[in-house]
Design a protein around this motif. Structure first.
Motif, PDB file in Angstrom:
ATOM      1  N   ASN A 262       0.839  -1.188   0.000  1.00 39.19           N
ATOM      2  CA  ASN A 262       0.000   0.000   0.000  1.00 39.19           C
ATOM      3  C   ASN A 262       0.884   1.251   0.000  1.00 39.19           C
ATOM      4  N   PRO A 263       1.479   1.604  -1.161  1.00 35.92           N
ATOM      5  CA  PRO A 263       2.372   2.771  -1.213  1.00 35.92           C
ATOM      6  C   PRO A 263       1.693   4.067  -0.778  1.00 35.92           C
ATOM      7  N   GLU A 264       0.415   4.245  -1.136  1.00 33.70           N
ATOM      8  CA  GLU A 264      -0.283   5.476  -0.765  1.00 33.70           C
ATOM      9  C   GLU A 264      -0.378   5.596   0.756  1.00 33.70           C
ATOM     10  N   GLY A 265      -0.622   4.462   1.432  1.00 30.37           N
ATOM     11  CA  GLY A 265      -0.686   4.475   2.889  1.00 30.37           C
ATOM     12  C   GLY A 265       0.656   4.843   3.509  1.00 30.37           C
ATOM     13  N   VAL A 266       1.735   4.349   2.917  1.00 27.66           N
ATOM     14  CA  VAL A 266       3.074   4.678   3.419  1.00 27.66           C
ATOM     15  C   VAL A 266       3.334   6.171   3.309  1.00 27.66           C
ATOM     16  N   VAL A 267       3.024   6.751   2.150  1.00 25.01           N
ATOM     17  CA  VAL A 267       3.254   8.190   1.949  1.00 25.01           C
ATOM     18  C   VAL A 267       2.432   9.007   2.946  1.00 25.01           C
ATOM     19  N   ILE A 311       6.980   1.015  -3.149  1.00 28.21           N
ATOM     20  CA  ILE A 311       6.857   2.046  -2.112  1.00 28.21           C
ATOM     21  C   ILE A 311       7.907   3.130  -2.325  1.00 28.21           C
ATOM     22  N   ALA A 312       9.135   2.723  -2.655  1.00 29.45           N
ATOM     23  CA  ALA A 312      10.197   3.707  -2.916  1.00 29.45           C
ATOM     24  C   ALA A 312       9.791   4.643  -4.046  1.00 29.45           C
ATOM     25  N   ILE A 313       9.197   4.094  -5.103  1.00 24.33           N
ATOM     26  CA  ILE A 313       8.755   4.910  -6.241  1.00 24.33           C
ATOM     27  C   ILE A 313       7.718   5.937  -5.788  1.00 24.33           C
ATOM     28  N   ALA A 314       6.753   5.496  -4.983  1.00 27.23           N
ATOM     29  CA  ALA A 314       5.702   6.410  -4.507  1.00 27.23           C
ATOM     30  C   ALA A 314       6.289   7.515  -3.636  1.00 27.23           C
ATOM     31  N   VAL A 315       7.256   7.175  -2.790  1.00 26.56           N
ATOM     32  CA  VAL A 315       7.841   8.178  -1.887  1.00 26.56           C
ATOM     33  C   VAL A 315       8.742   9.144  -2.658  1.00 26.56           C
TER      34      VAL A 315
END
Length: 689
Positions: A262-267, A311-315
């Motif tokens: 969940n990349p959006e949740g991480v951000v 996740i790295a890409i989203a951040v």
């Protein structure tokens, strides 16, 4: 009130620290007792050992003597520190124990030994002593009204000095004594006032009164300030603990977001963490995102977990939203380069080229700011990264356009990365260029490109030595082995292939599964390729059996869900080994294993995404089906073989080369003729009625 409070009752109200601590030890208010049951009491000896103090010290605390400076370790043992231990009643108990601790410490501090007798107080008559306000106040309180002051030796000048100090400057002579009488009366009334505040407040008030009566007028109010400072320090400690707890909760939330991909949740949670930490402003927030995304990227590269790269890409993208090109062009370009690197690694693991194409576009964005004139070093690094992406795409496409673009980009990078200026960077780019030459060489009939690549790898190994950079050295060794295998397949001699086996074994001494699992698996794959080619040329099956072991090793880390194309490559190599053994031994079991492994490989090596790899696997699968068809009585396998050859023929992949194309057409004709012969030889079965 929580369940524990109902069962255990409440601790004694307004108890001292020792009494409260004794209650908690008796009732065992720890979140999970020795046997995992709340309510199991603590023995004094056990508790003292648990918090690493002597039993004597604990007994002193229980009797409100020499209480500890802080309660952190005591609180952790009584009430716990982990999130699952938290409850409202534990928080209430913790707060009560802290208050009792502070009051008890203040009480001990205020206790002073009382002398058995005090010497009689005498009042000097000189002006110097008479100006001591404390002497005057005490004299008045002990001897009556101020009217007696002059009778006892206080001069008018002394009294006027005192009145002036108390703010009564300009008072007439006849009003001096009445003014000071009134001031003392009001002061004593004020000192006698009591408030409805807590015990700590009252302790500060008593300290202020004591100082005031001792003549320390300006120092009296400091008692309240000291209490305020103590409460501020306590509040600061509480806020720090609260902040640490909130950050811990968010870190745990991010861990679950990782598991849920969940990349959006991480951000979102990282933004919340930054707010708690006080990280504000585009630059600070952008730097915060870059630092966190780099950690995800590094873990994703080392562990092979694609979720971490997503996740790295989203951040990274969140960082670029803060540090925009308009605000900070150089930093924005740096973020674009890092983002493209993550897309490149992820795209290399996935089938298709969508991520890789996006990586190429992102590198081009970075190059708008990283120009050769303004930032030559960054320009060279980005050209190198761009070439890597082009090379990876070119390896999956049927034409060589991208590969040739990659060669151009690598050579551009070398213009700003000469050996003398930066040997390490020069060697890295030379290695990447050699990789591209190998890929191009595989598609050409000659060996020129392959020999150029081998020579380039050997140059790089002079800079990347095992002693200096063991992991880089093992990486180049692995690449050299791949080139030697391809070159060895085109030469009649087995010298190159044997050297490739030795090079792989040397690389595996450094590339261990524990430290670099995916790199270890890649070298196992190269080892298997060298062994299967050698085994095909030898009468013994030893090399082939070793190749099977190497394939199985590679598949331990080349997991389909993580690196589908790598997994398919190893399945193809494993199928090659089974095909050679099955054909050599006439063993249909081995041949069926080969056909099954080729079939698995084709699930990822699709015509759409990697046409050349698809054609190679289709070709070898068709060869195995022909052999199986020759050993079986029915024609099903031959029909499948004809279909496979036909599919490749219809695709007309020019990069297969004229010799390969002619070979496939020849095999298709032979299989089709054999199929027709078989069909004619099978008698028609008349219908039954």
């Amino acid at each position: 009130m929580g369940a524990e409070d109902v069962r255990l009752g409440s601790p004694p109200a307004h108890a001292s620290f020792g009494a409260l601590l004794r209650w908690h030890l008796q009732w065992g208010t720890r979140p999970s007792g020795r046997a995992g049951r709340p309510g199991k009491s603590w023995g004094r000896k056990d508790f003292a050992a648990e918090i690493n103090v002597s039993e004597r010290s604990l007994n002193n605390w229980l009797n409100d003597r020499n209480v500890p400076d802080n309660l952190l370790i005591i609180e952790s043992k009584l009430f716990g520190t982990r999130i699952e231990h938290y409850s409202e009643i534990y928080g209430k108990w913790c707060s009560e124990l802290r208050i009792a601790h502070d009051l008890t410490r203040q009480k001990i501090k205020n206790q002073k030994p009382t002398p058995e007798s005090e010497p009689e107080r005498t009042v000097a008559v000189d002006t110097a002593i008479a100006t001591n306000i404390a002497d005057l106040i005490e004299f008045v309180r002990s001897s009556g009204r101020t009217a007696n002051a002059q009778k006892q030796g206080f001069s008018e000048l002394a009294i006027r000095n005192i009145v002036s100090r108390l703010g009564g400057e300009g008072i007439s002579r006849e009003d001096l004594l009445s003014w000071i009488d009134n001031w003392i009366e009001n002061a004593l009334k004020e000192l006698g006032k009591r408030s409805n505040e807590d015990d700590a407040f009252e302790a500060a008030r008593r300290e202020a009164e004591m100082r005031f009566q001792a003549g320390r007028l300006k120092d009296a109010s400091a008692a309240f300030v000291e209490e305020l400072q103590r409460e501020e320090a306590q509040e600061q400690e509480y806020q720090e603990k609260r902040q640490d707890r909130r950050l811990s909760l968010l870190e745990e939330a991010i861990r679950f977001d990782e598991l849920a991909i969940n990349p959006e949740g991480v951000v979102k949670n990282l933004r919340w963490m930054a707010k708690i930490k006080g990280i504000d402003g585009p630059k600070a927030l952008g730097d915060w995102f870059v630092a966190r995304s780099h950690k995800f990227y590094k873990r994703g590269v080392q562990s092979g977990q694609n979720a971490l790269l997503l996740i790295a890409i989203a951040v990274y993208r969140a960082a670029a939203e803060e540090q925009t090109r308009e605000r900070d062009p150089h930093q924005w370009a740096s973020i674009q380069n890092k983002l493209a690197n993550a897309l490149l690694i992820l795209g290399g693991r996935e089938s298709g080229t969508a991520r890789l194409v996006e990586a190429v576009a992102t590198y081009h964005l970075a190059l708008k700011e990283f120009t050769r004139k303004r930032a030559p070093i960054n320009w060279a690094k980005t050209q190198n990264n761009l070439a890597c992406a082009l090379e990876t795409i070119g390896g999956r496409e049927s034409n060589t356009v991208r590969l040739k673009e990659a060669v151009i980009a690598y050579r551009r990078a070398l213009k700003e990365s000469p050996y003398k200026r930066n040997p390490h960077q020069w060697a890295s780019i030379q290695n990447n260029l050699a990789n591209t030459l190998v890929t191009l060489g595989e598609r050409e009939s000659g060996t020129v490109r392959l020999k150029q690549a081998v020579a380039a790898y050997r140059l790089v190994l002079k800079e990347f030595t095992r002693e200096r950079v063991p992991l880089d050295w093992s990486r180049i060794q692995n690449n050299l082995a791949s080139a030697l295998v391809t070159l060895g397949k085109r030469e009649s001699s087995t010298t190159r292939l044997k050297e490739a086996v030795d090079v792989c074994h040397a690389a595996l001494e450094v590339r261990t599964r524990k430290h670099v699992p995916l790199d270890w698996a890649r070298t196992q794959q190269n080892l298997a390729s060298a062994l299967v080619t050698l085994g095909a040329r030898e009468n013994s099956t030893v090399r082939l059996e070793e190749a099977i072991d190497a394939c199985h090793n590679a598949l331990k880390e080349r997991i389909r869900e993580q690196v589908p194309l790598d997994w398919a490559e190893t399945q193809h190599t494993l199928a090659n080994v089974f095909a050679i053994l099955g054909e050599r031994e006439g063993d249909t079991t081995r041949l069926e294993k080969a056909a099954a492994a080729y079939g698995l490989a084709l699930e990822e090596r699709t015509r759409e995404h990697v046409p050349l790899d698809w054609a190679e696997t289709q070709h070898t699968l068709a060869d195995v089906l022909v052999v199986l068809g020759g050993l079986e009585s029915d024609t099903a396998r031959l029909e499948q073989a004809v279909t496979a050859y036909t599919d490749i023929s219809e695709e007309r992949i020019h990069e297969l080369g004229s010799r390969k194309w002619t070979e496939i057409q020849r095999k298709l004709d032979l299989a089709a003729k054999e199929l027709q012969t078989r069909r004619r030889s099978v008698p028609e079965v008349p219908p039954s009625f």
